[in-house]
Design a protein around this motif. Sequence first.
Motif, PDB file in Angstrom:
ATOM      1  N   VAL A 198      16.379   4.254  -2.099  1.00 56.67           N
ATOM      2  CA  VAL A 198      15.622   5.004  -3.510  1.00 56.67           C
ATOM      3  C   VAL A 198      14.195   4.998  -3.308  1.00 56.67           C
ATOM      4  O   VAL A 198      13.597   3.893  -2.987  1.00 56.67           O
ATOM      5  N   ILE A 199      13.483   5.934  -3.432  1.00 55.86           N
ATOM      6  CA  ILE A 199      12.162   6.447  -3.793  1.00 55.86           C
ATOM      7  C   ILE A 199      11.512   6.236  -4.943  1.00 55.86           C
ATOM      8  O   ILE A 199      12.108   7.383  -5.609  1.00 55.86           O
ATOM      9  N   VAL A 200      11.021   5.161  -5.450  1.00 59.08           N
ATOM     10  CA  VAL A 200      10.610   5.172  -6.829  1.00 59.08           C
ATOM     11  C   VAL A 200       9.368   6.016  -7.106  1.00 59.08           C
ATOM     12  O   VAL A 200       8.476   5.539  -6.465  1.00 59.08           O
ATOM     13  N   GLU A 201       9.479   6.685  -8.006  1.00 54.68           N
ATOM     14  CA  GLU A 201       8.140   7.478  -8.421  1.00 54.68           C
ATOM     15  C   GLU A 201       7.686   6.875  -9.609  1.00 54.68           C
ATOM     16  O   GLU A 201       8.283   6.980 -10.583  1.00 54.68           O
ATOM     17  N   GLN A 202       6.410   6.320  -9.826  1.00 55.65           N
ATOM     18  CA  GLN A 202       6.034   5.558 -10.691  1.00 55.65           C
ATOM     19  C   GLN A 202       5.716   6.678 -11.783  1.00 55.65           C
ATOM     20  O   GLN A 202       5.314   7.890 -11.557  1.00 55.65           O
ATOM     21  N   PRO A 203       5.781   6.125 -13.024  1.00 58.60           N
ATOM     22  CA  PRO A 203       5.356   7.257 -14.322  1.00 58.60           C
ATOM     23  C   PRO A 203       4.145   7.939 -14.295  1.00 58.60           C
ATOM     24  O   PRO A 203       3.978   8.900 -14.754  1.00 58.60           O
ATOM     25  N   TRP A 204       3.008   7.234 -13.766  1.00 56.58           N
ATOM     26  CA  TRP A 204       1.666   7.905 -13.635  1.00 56.58           C
ATOM     27  C   TRP A 204       1.806   9.157 -12.763  1.00 56.58           C
ATOM     28  O   TRP A 204       1.068  10.070 -13.222  1.00 56.58           O
ATOM     29  N   LEU A 205       2.623   9.090 -11.821  1.00 56.34           N
ATOM     30  CA  LEU A 205       2.565  10.170 -10.968  1.00 56.34           C
ATOM     31  C   LEU A 205       3.615  11.216 -11.645  1.00 56.34           C
ATOM     32  O   LEU A 205       3.020  12.478 -11.496  1.00 56.34           O
ATOM     33  N   VAL A 206       4.802  10.829 -12.275  1.00 53.89           N
ATOM     34  CA  VAL A 206       5.404  11.733 -13.103  1.00 53.89           C
ATOM     35  C   VAL A 206       4.568  12.452 -13.759  1.00 53.89           C
ATOM     36  O   VAL A 206       5.034  13.656 -14.254  1.00 53.89           O
ATOM     37  N   ALA A 207       3.789  11.900 -14.536  1.00 48.51           N
ATOM     38  CA  ALA A 207       3.021  12.513 -15.782  1.00 48.51           C
ATOM     39  C   ALA A 207       1.820  13.276 -15.128  1.00 48.51           C
ATOM     40  O   ALA A 207       1.237  14.030 -16.123  1.00 48.51           O
ATOM     41  N   GLY A 208       1.589  13.389 -13.935  1.00 50.65           N
ATOM     42  CA  GLY A 208       0.725  14.258 -13.325  1.00 50.65           C
ATOM     43  C   GLY A 208      -0.627  13.765 -13.412  1.00 50.65           C
ATOM     44  O   GLY A 208      -1.370  14.456 -13.046  1.00 50.65           O
ATOM     45  N   ARG A 209      -0.656  12.420 -13.433  1.00 53.23           N
ATOM     46  CA  ARG A 209      -2.217  11.797 -13.454  1.00 53.23           C
ATOM     47  C   ARG A 209      -2.309  11.656 -11.765  1.00 53.23           C
ATOM     48  O   ARG A 209      -1.676  11.529 -10.927  1.00 53.23           O
ATOM     49  N   ARG A 210      -3.567  11.781 -11.591  1.00 51.52           N
ATOM     50  CA  ARG A 210      -4.190  11.707 -10.220  1.00 51.52           C
ATOM     51  C   ARG A 210      -4.482  10.252  -9.779  1.00 51.52           C
ATOM     52  O   ARG A 210      -4.778  10.081  -8.649  1.00 51.52           O
ATOM     53  N   VAL A 211      -4.609   9.115 -10.648  1.00 51.66           N
ATOM     54  CA  VAL A 211      -5.126   8.044 -10.408  1.00 51.66           C
ATOM     55  C   VAL A 211      -3.841   7.132 -10.813  1.00 51.66           C
ATOM     56  O   VAL A 211      -3.498   6.918 -12.020  1.00 51.66           O
ATOM     57  N   ALA A 212      -3.753   6.111 -10.080  1.00 53.17           N
ATOM     58  CA  ALA A 212      -2.478   5.058 -10.232  1.00 53.17           C
ATOM     59  C   ALA A 212      -3.097   3.987 -11.270  1.00 53.17           C
ATOM     60  O   ALA A 212      -4.373   3.943 -11.591  1.00 53.17           O
ATOM     61  N   GLY A 213      -2.227   3.692 -11.898  1.00 53.67           N
ATOM     62  CA  GLY A 213      -2.517   2.575 -13.124  1.00 53.67           C
ATOM     63  C   GLY A 213      -2.900   1.175 -12.413  1.00 53.67           C
ATOM     64  O   GLY A 213      -2.835   0.967 -11.307  1.00 53.67           O
TER      65      GLY A 213
END
Length: 213
Positions: free
Chosen positions: A63-78
């Motif tokens: 499983v490659i887990v895609e973090q919510p910040w990336l799903v939301a289209g943000r460019r910087v990780a939390g």
Amino acid sequence: MTALTRTTVREIETPGGPGRAHIHRPPRPCGTVALGHGAGGGLGAIDLAIAREVLVAAGWAVVIVEQPWLVAGRRVAGRPPTLDLAWVPMVEALLTGRGHLPRPLVVGGRSAGARVACRTAGALEADAALLLSFPLHPPGRPDRSRADELALAPDPSWVIQGSGDAFGTPDEVRPHLPRGTTLLEVPGAHSFPGSSRAALTEAVTSVAGMLPG
């Protein structure tokens, strides 16, 4: 991956918003490997792609887990705590309920994803870890060590590190390896180039033969 591998994408709610799990499930998987991406996103990073290919071929659900910040289209990780708060419920959701993925559980990922895996391995009762390009320190800042996070890796764990990684060379990482952790050196930098494909495949294949399945 074999022709019988089933690939699905599942959206999972977390305290930080919805994340996505990109599930690659072979017939009768022997266990589950959950991998997180780096702070720049990069779900298709070469080391993640090779880990997925090799481990699925070896009979693991990956499983490659895609973090919510990336799903939301943000460019910087939390910040790290927000990444952990999203990662834990996502992995737990994959291991429970109807159609759940099996244990043993191997956690891991590349760069920031490897840090998350180490910090949360205890909470998830992970059986092992696969850490790709573990960022021991920011480039040029060995004084800002993350050795305390690496120390949380479960026994056994494997670190695959580029020989010229500015975030921590193999020689820098080696003294901080916790008990039961093996380091495999691969030619390349923090983000592996295409020329590292053969060496990465060899390294992950070696790890696949030692995972607790």
